[in-house]
Design an enzyme around this catalytic site. Sequence first.
Site, PDB file in Angstrom:
ATOM      1  N   THR A 182       0.830  -1.201   0.000  1.00  0.00           N
ATOM      2  CA  THR A 182       0.000   0.000   0.000  1.00  0.00           C
ATOM      3  C   THR A 182       0.866   1.253   0.000  1.00  0.00           C
ATOM      4  O   THR A 182       1.726   1.421   0.852  1.00  0.00           O
ATOM      5  CB  THR A 182      -0.912   0.009   1.237  1.00  0.00           C
ATOM      6  OG1 THR A 182      -1.612  -1.229   1.311  1.00  0.00           O
ATOM      7  CG2 THR A 182      -1.903   1.156   1.173  1.00  0.00           C
ATOM      8  N   HIS A 208       2.812  -5.440  -4.326  1.00  0.00           N
ATOM      9  CA  HIS A 208       1.555  -6.192  -4.262  1.00  0.00           C
ATOM     10  C   HIS A 208       0.520  -5.528  -5.162  1.00  0.00           C
ATOM     11  O   HIS A 208       0.027  -4.436  -4.851  1.00  0.00           O
ATOM     12  CB  HIS A 208       1.031  -6.233  -2.827  1.00  0.00           C
ATOM     13  CG  HIS A 208       1.926  -6.960  -1.881  1.00  0.00           C
ATOM     14  ND1 HIS A 208       1.873  -6.766  -0.522  1.00  0.00           N
ATOM     15  CD2 HIS A 208       2.896  -7.882  -2.084  1.00  0.00           C
ATOM     16  CE1 HIS A 208       2.773  -7.543   0.072  1.00  0.00           C
ATOM     17  NE2 HIS A 208       3.405  -8.221  -0.859  1.00  0.00           N
ATOM     18  N   MET A 301       0.873  -2.660   3.980  1.00  0.00           N
ATOM     19  CA  MET A 301       0.181  -3.366   5.055  1.00  0.00           C
ATOM     20  C   MET A 301       0.832  -4.709   5.329  1.00  0.00           C
ATOM     21  O   MET A 301       1.440  -5.313   4.439  1.00  0.00           O
ATOM     22  CB  MET A 301      -1.277  -3.599   4.674  1.00  0.00           C
ATOM     23  CG  MET A 301      -2.165  -2.391   4.826  1.00  0.00           C
ATOM     24  SD  MET A 301      -3.922  -2.817   4.660  1.00  0.00           S
ATOM     25  CE  MET A 301      -4.076  -2.979   2.895  1.00  0.00           C
ATOM     26  N   ASP A 304       4.813  -8.834   5.211  1.00  0.00           N
ATOM     27  CA  ASP A 304       5.524  -9.526   4.138  1.00  0.00           C
ATOM     28  C   ASP A 304       6.916  -8.926   3.990  1.00  0.00           C
ATOM     29  O   ASP A 304       7.078  -7.706   3.974  1.00  0.00           O
ATOM     30  CB  ASP A 304       4.754  -9.385   2.823  1.00  0.00           C
ATOM     31  CG  ASP A 304       5.361 -10.216   1.704  1.00  0.00           C
ATOM     32  OD1 ASP A 304       6.033 -11.221   1.999  1.00  0.00           O
ATOM     33  OD2 ASP A 304       5.145  -9.859   0.526  1.00  0.00           O
TER      34      ASP A 304
END
Length: 366
Positions: A182, A208, A301, A304
């Site tokens: 994000t 992502h 977020m 990871d």
Amino acid sequence: MAGGTALAVEPLRVLVVDDTAVYRQAVREALATLPGVVVVGVASDGGIALAKAEQLRPDLLTLDIEMPVLDGLGVLEQLPRVAPDAGAIVLSHLTRQGGSMTLRALELGAFDYLPKPQGGSREGNLEALRDGLAPRLEAFRKRLEARRRLGVGPFGAPPLPSAAPALAPWAGAAVVGIGTSTGGPNALAKILPVLPGDFEVPVLVVQHMPAAFTPVLAQSLAKRCALPVREARDGEPLAPGTVLLAPGGSHLKVVAGSGGPAVRLTEEPPENGCRPAVDVLFRSLAYHFAGRVVAAILTGMGRDGVEGLKALKRTGCRVIAQDEATSVVWGMPGAAVAAGVVDRVVPLEAVAAELQRAVPRRAPRG
């Protein structure tokens, strides 16, 4: 206060904006199932959305991109004028056009995006909306709390914190690895164009994003950068000074090739709920470039990347984390800092300089 009553957390006030009545109702129903969320109004086009945002002062808009009268991009362009403290999560279709508009929405300051569920049952679509909105709203709430604690507005330019003491010169990197989620498209757009055209090592990036969006992101970055930027291709060798972006839906890792390290794209199970996953890339870099990697973990977020960073640190690599003040979400970098695997925490504007400090300089020609 000891013995006192805990202060109640104020509900997150949300304005639902979509030109389709079915989606407006679906988003409202999905939000109604989430604790600490209040829908303060709905709007069927961008013009009505701006008027209601000015009147109702919501914390957040769920914002359709493609609308009549004024589309979601037009709303984002004007939102700072009418409701400067309001954020937005855009909802878009998983199409090439949707990906292009979503990327532009993120550039205009949207907090995050959510693909619209399509083709399923009503119950299934509601579940998909709820499951997609829940972590994004929670991340947005934490962002509001963090920005208030740090003394900056949720969408204002944050002040740059004092830089930490510089690391000792290293110039030992043979490859750069970057992981983000994000807020990543804007972060990458601030870092990669700063890298010079004679940058000496490959740059591998995991962002992502769905498969429909990553080609658009790669093309957008390529237009801004001195280095070539594109989606990675399975089997290609790593090339100095080339930025390779993991395609959405595929893990990106490095493997041994006939002529040296090469790219491998796989559809192995997601890790940390993600594919591509930062951990997959970082673990492979630790194995094939032990002690010769500089990794940057940026806004996003979740956590990871933490396990992959642990593997990198065990081999003596260097790790840079984006700081909280300049992160859209300080989840991934914050988790890495908490795990003790970060050498230096810096504002976004300093990340490119830190990467260059770790990369060998080209010897001047005599």
